[in-house]
Each structure stands twice: as C-alpha cells, then as structure tokens.
Scaffold this active site. Structure first.
Site, PDB file in Angstrom:
ATOM      1  N   THR A  85       0.843  -1.253  -0.035  1.00 15.04           N
ATOM      2  CA  THR A  85      -0.080  -0.013   0.071  1.00 15.04           C
ATOM      3  C   THR A  85       1.074   1.262   0.013  1.00 15.04           C
ATOM      4  OG1 THR A  85      -0.104  -0.148   2.271  1.00 15.04           O
ATOM      5  CG2 THR A  85      -1.958  -1.056   1.069  1.00 15.04           C
ATOM      6  N   PHE A 152       3.478  -6.714  12.049  1.00 14.62           N
ATOM      7  CA  PHE A 152       4.466  -5.816  12.509  1.00 14.62           C
ATOM      8  C   PHE A 152       5.879  -5.977  12.213  1.00 14.62           C
ATOM      9  CE2 PHE A 152       0.618  -6.217  15.306  1.00 14.62           C
ATOM     10  CZ  PHE A 152       0.189  -4.998  15.175  1.00 14.62           C
ATOM     11  N   CYS A 269       8.083   1.472   5.214  1.00 10.70           N
ATOM     12  CA  CYS A 269       6.916   1.744   5.905  1.00 10.70           C
ATOM     13  C   CYS A 269       6.913   2.884   6.838  1.00 10.70           C
ATOM     14  CB  CYS A 269       6.972   0.518   7.125  1.00 10.70           C
ATOM     15  SG  CYS A 269       6.831  -1.070   6.247  1.00 10.70           S
ATOM     16  N   ARG A 338      14.470   2.094  -0.113  1.00 14.09           N
ATOM     17  CA  ARG A 338      13.225   2.958  -0.278  1.00 14.09           C
ATOM     18  C   ARG A 338      12.957   3.980   0.710  1.00 14.09           C
ATOM     19  NH1 ARG A 338       8.588  -1.176   0.156  1.00 14.09           N
ATOM     20  NH2 ARG A 338      10.176  -2.515   1.434  1.00 14.09           N
TER      21      ARG A 338
HETATM   22  C1  UDX Z   1       9.077  -0.430  10.720  1.00 12.31           C
HETATM   23  C2  UDX Z   1       8.545  -1.364  11.974  1.00 12.31           C
HETATM   24  O1  UDX Z   1       9.573  -1.219  12.977  1.00 12.31           O
HETATM   25  C3  UDX Z   1       7.782  -2.419  12.020  1.00 12.31           C
HETATM   26  O2  UDX Z   1       7.252  -2.735  13.195  1.00 12.31           O
HETATM   27  C4  UDX Z   1       6.811  -2.231  11.061  1.00 12.31           C
HETATM   28  O3  UDX Z   1       5.983  -3.305  10.642  1.00 12.31           O
HETATM   29  C5  UDX Z   1       7.467  -1.842   9.595  1.00 12.31           C
HETATM   30  O4  UDX Z   1       7.919  -0.465   9.612  1.00 12.31           O
HETATM   31  P1  UDX Z   1      11.281  -1.305   9.694  1.00 12.31           P
HETATM   32  O5  UDX Z   1      10.911  -0.313   8.511  1.00 12.31           O
HETATM   33  O6  UDX Z   1      11.838  -2.502   9.062  1.00 12.31           O
HETATM   34  O7  UDX Z   1      10.095  -1.545  10.479  1.00 12.31           O
HETATM   35  O8  UDX Z   1      12.371  -0.582  10.202  1.00 12.31           O
HETATM   36  P2  UDX Z   1      12.982  -0.014  11.774  1.00 12.31           P
HETATM   37  O9  UDX Z   1      13.920  -1.156  12.494  1.00 12.31           O
HETATM   38  O10 UDX Z   1      11.575   0.411  12.753  1.00 12.31           O
HETATM   39  O11 UDX Z   1      13.651   1.488  11.394  1.00 12.31           O
HETATM   40  C6  UDX Z   1      12.889   2.435  10.802  1.00 12.31           C
HETATM   41  C7  UDX Z   1      13.685   3.416  10.575  1.00 12.31           C
HETATM   42  O12 UDX Z   1      14.059   4.217  11.564  1.00 12.31           O
HETATM   43  C8  UDX Z   1      15.407   3.067   9.825  1.00 12.31           C
HETATM   44  O13 UDX Z   1      15.747   3.943   8.909  1.00 12.31           O
HETATM   45  C9  UDX Z   1      16.214   3.305  11.052  1.00 12.31           C
HETATM   46  O14 UDX Z   1      17.636   3.537  10.874  1.00 12.31           O
HETATM   47  C10 UDX Z   1      15.646   4.468  11.823  1.00 12.31           C
HETATM   48  N1  UDX Z   1      15.869   4.523  13.231  1.00 12.31           N
HETATM   49  C11 UDX Z   1      15.366   3.646  14.166  1.00 12.31           C
HETATM   50  C12 UDX Z   1      16.366   5.477  13.728  1.00 12.31           C
HETATM   51  O15 UDX Z   1      16.620   6.442  13.204  1.00 12.31           O
HETATM   52  N2  UDX Z   1      16.525   5.829  15.052  1.00 12.31           N
HETATM   53  C13 UDX Z   1      16.256   4.700  15.736  1.00 12.31           C
HETATM   54  O16 UDX Z   1      16.534   4.778  17.229  1.00 12.31           O
HETATM   55  C14 UDX Z   1      15.666   3.559  15.297  1.00 12.31           C
END
Ligand code: UDX
Length: 466
Positions: A85, A152, A269, A338
């Site tokens: 989506t 999630f 996401c 992405r």
């Molecule tokens: C996220 C959600 O965590 C997950 O539950 C959902 O289903 C999909 O979106 P994801 O996209 O795999 O998962 O990444 P995540 O590990 O959450 O990190 C997202 C972004 O935040 C990354 O770019 C990461 O570098 C950044 N981040 C994360 C920070 O900048 N600081 C932090 O403390 C944690």
C-alpha cells in the site's frame, strides 16, 4: 491447512514461507511473473537473514509453491492479503489499488468453494475503514468472511517477527458474535504453533486493528523525530544528544529503544505510513489530531538537509569535491533503499556538484538503480581512498568497527561526519580526524538557536515510495 498469500513482496513472501514452515500447504500468488519465477526457483528477491533457508525448506518439503494464476486458489481455506500500500503519487494517502484488485480477482474464484467456510485475512497496512469496505464487497459470497490481522515485522528480523511476534491482533466485524468466534477459531488454527508458545492474541473491531498498526508506526516515528528534534537543540547549545538519550531512556516510562539520534528514519513503512495516517485523519474530519505528525515528518527531512549543510561547512564548497558515503540502505542488514536517508543525502551532495562514491554491503545495486551519477564501490577501503570527506549514514557493523588510523591512511583528508551517532568521537579525533556528528557538540560560535536552518537545496528527486 490450505493457505494462500496474495502479494509476495517483503511481507507476503516471508509470511508464505513461514506458514509452510509451521506445516501448512501454501500457495504464494503475485502478478509479477519474474518475482514468482525467482521465488519458485528458491531465489530470495531481497536480503533478509534466515529467509533463503526458510524458502528452500518450504520448496523442498513440497508445502510451498508459487503461482500467478488465481484459478489455483479455488480450494484454499485461508487467504492472506500481503499486498503493498505505497504512498499515492498525487498526495499523502495510501494507494490501495493492489489490495482492491487482488480482492476482486479472488472474489471471482471463490464461488467454486460452494459456500465452504473461507477466511480472507488482511495483513496489509491500510487506513481505518478499508476492512469494513472489503468485508461488504465479500459479503455477497456465501461462506466467505474477512478478518484483519496487521503485520508488525521489521526488515532484518522478518522471519523472527513472523514466527514469534510480540502480539497477534485480530480485527473482526463485530467482536463477541458467533460469526466472529468462528473466524477467530479458524485463524487460531492457522497460528496454533505460534499461539502455543504463549503469544498474546487480541481480538477487536476492524477499525481498532487497522489503527493499531498505523499507531504503532506513528509512535515509533515520533520517538525517533523527538530525539532528532532534541539533536537540533544539542547542536545549538553544544550538548551531546547521546548523553540526553541515554539519560532519558533510563526512565522506564520512556525506555531506551528508538532513541538513536541521527539522519532519521526511512524505509518502506514509517515514512509512507505516517503520511497515509495524516491523510486518513483528514479524510475522517479529524486532521488536527495528527497535525503533529507533519512536524515528525519535517524534523526527519531536516536531518537529511542538515547533513549536507555540515558537509558544506567542513569543505567550504561541495562542487567537484570527492565525498564518500558509507551506507545506502535505510538501515543496516537490509538491501532496501526505499526513502533511505543515506541515499537521499548522497543524491543531494551529487546535486550540489560533489563527486560522490557510495558503498554498502548489500544495497549498492538497488542504490545505483535509483540514483544515477553515484560512483558505486563495493569495497570499503577502496571507497575511502582519496576522499576529502566521509559521511557515515547507515550503521553497518563494518563501518562502526572502522579503525580510525587505518582509515586515515586511505583518505585524502581525514574529515568525517557521523550521521548515526555511532562513532567513538575521541578515538577518531585522537587519530587526527576532523569529526562532526549530528547532535553532538556541533554548535558554532554565534549559531544562536538557529539550528533548524531552511533547506538550501531542492529535495532530491528520489522515487522514494516504490
Ligand atoms: C518498521 C517497524 O519497526 C515495523 O514494526 C513495521 O512493521 C514496519 O516498519 P522497518 O521499516 O523494518 O520496520 O524499520 P525499523 O527497524 O523500525 O527502522 C525504521 C527506520 O528508523 C530506519 O531508517 C532506522 O535507521 C531508523 N531508526 C530506528 C532511527 O533513526 N533511530 C532509532 O532509534 C531507530
């Protein structure tokens, strides 16, 4: 049980292989024939630890197969919707085209079941109200019902998050009714081994289940942007944001996770989900309730711009300068670019005339497919050679563990910006490096409170939401 997964992107492919792993007979369906052929041949189309083994085991067991043909789904008991989506091209809202198309195509083959109980289970991230709409469309088909079961999973932990999630959320049309109990029992049977391990399972209405998913992502994004906003204050005052984060994280009401300051969040996401959430609130007439998420997005975008400003402060002018970017993926242990902060910063430096070399253990091919003009170098030492400035933008272990004096011997001038607050700054300074880090004492004399400078460059033209 006989199961299908419609849409075998990141979420769907992992879900399909996981369901085969716990003993079900699974068909993964996608309209992308190349992806189906790759999966059927056991080739993982993305980097995800543990997934290639899971896929191989599923295929070898004969319990997992892939198709592009909806007719093959006629005998299936439970259909999972794993469609993407993405953000709409014309605004913030979620593009539900793929979900609607899949439900229509599925509805066309379901009458062959002749009224046998059939459960359609939505896993995609959708605006509240979508499930009830889809349920109304499916209600014309005898025996068919819809349950919303948001996913999630985090990239890099997708297998673990699918087989051992923190919680299972079931959204039903009307909790407490016999119809809902039957649907819940059917999905419980699918997830039996997971539930047996003691995972909490919460049953609620459709809209609550849809909101759980977007609320969780909005909360995580807000937490990251909160500490990144504090970073701006740290830059204006000379404080170190890692000191602030460590201290506030020890309050167990706040907690230490998702307080890592830096160049911000990206990926498939969080960025698009907060924007879709804003659009959804506006559609529902409660736009002001989520007005703060616009600021969460803005803080996140400003960090990317700030990286380029610091580069300019260190080099004077960017035009023609040799800059090395460590990391292209939106986070370590992923090949996903992405809406990657690293790739956007690299593309902004390029737009400012710099000669940009980028390296990443997994995401280089994806990065260069999206942004033209970057010099892609898979070898870290080679990428560092001759650099006038280095930016650490994705905190792969390999970059965190760089030895500062060895790295200093490779570059043309020992200058580095830590965009992920992971480097041991005193050690790097002791090895002769001029080091700047987001949120860590980068205040300039006379900078006053104006840390949040206006963007100097047009936003990079990245196709951020594939
Ligand atoms: C996220 C959600 O965590 C997950 O539950 C959902 O289903 C999909 O979106 P994801 O996209 O795999 O998962 O990444 P995540 O590990 O959450 O990190 C997202 C972004 O935040 C990354 O770019 C990461 O570098 C950044 N981040 C994360 C920070 O900048 N600081 C932090 O403390 C944690």
């Amino acid at each position: 049980m006989k199961i299908s997964v419609l849409g075998v992107g990141y979420l769907g492919a992992v879900h399909a292989a996981s369901m085969a792993e716990i003993g079900h007979e699974v068909i993964g369906l996608d309209i992308d024939a190349a992806r189906i052929a790759a999966l059927a041949a056991g080739d993982a189309p993305f980097h995800e630890p543990g997934f290639p083994e899971l896929l191989r085991r599923g295929l070898d067991s004969g319990r997992l197969r892939f198709t592009t043909d909806y007719a093959e789904l006629a005998e299936v008991d439970v259909h999972f919707l794993g469609l993407g989506t993405p953000q709409r091209a014309d605004g913030f809202g979620a593009d539900l085209t793929a979900v609607h198309a899949a439900v229509d195509a599925l509805a066309a083959v379901l009458p062959a079941r002749d009224g046998a109980p059939t459960l359609v289970v939505g896993k995609s991230t959708v605006p509240a109200g979508t499930a009830r709409d889809l349920a109304t469309r499916l209600s014309a088909l005898p025996g068919v019902s819809l349950l919303w079961n948001p996913e999630f999973l985090r990239e890099g932990f997708a297998v673990q998050d699918t087989l051992a999630p923190d919680r299972l959320v079931y959204g039903v049309a009307d909790p407490g009714t016999d119809a809902a109990a039957a649907e819940v029992a059917l999905l419980d049977a699918v997830y039996a081994p997971i539930l047996a391990a003691g995972m909490p399972r919460l049953v609620m209405g459709y809209e609550a289940a849809e909101l759980v998913k977007v609320s969780a992502n909005a909360f995580l994004a807000t937490k990251i942007s909160f500490i990144n906003a504090i970073s701006e204050l740290c830059e204006a005052t000379g404080a170190d944001v890692t000191d602030v984060a460590r201290a506030i994280g020890l309050d167990d009401r706040i907690g230490p996770k998702f307080l890592r300051a830096g160049v911000g969040f990206g990926g498939g996401c969080l960025p698009k989900d907060i924007r879709a959430f804003i659009a959804s609130a506006e559609d529902l007439g409660v736009g002001p309730a989520l007005g703060f998420l616009r600021e969460v997005d803005a803080v996140n975008q400003r960090r990317r711009v700030r990286m380029v400003e610091i580069a300019r402060e260190m080099l004077g002018s960017l035009a023609g300068r040799r800059i090395t970017v460590l990391g292209a993926a939106f986070k370590p242990d992923s090949d996903d670019v992405r809406d990657s902060p690293a790739l956007e910063v690299a593309s902004r430096l390029l737009a400012a005339g710099a000669q940009v070399t980028i390296t990443d253990p997994e995401a280089l091919a994806n990065a260069t497919r999206r942004v033209e003009g970057l010099i892609a170098e898979p070898d870290t030492a080679q990428a560092l050679r001759g650099a006038e400035l280095v930016l650490l933008l994705t905190e792969w272990r390999e970059y965190r563990d760089l030895e500062p004096s060895e790295a200093a011997r490779l570059v043309a001038a020992p200058r580095i910006i830590d965009g992920r607050t992971v480097l041991d700054l005193p050690a790097w300074r002791a090895a002769g490096w001029d080091v700047r880090a987001l949120g860590r004492g980068t205040a300039r004399p006379g900078a006053g409170g104006a840390a949040a400078a206006e963007p100097e460059l047009e936003p990079a033209r990245l196709p951020a939401h594939a």
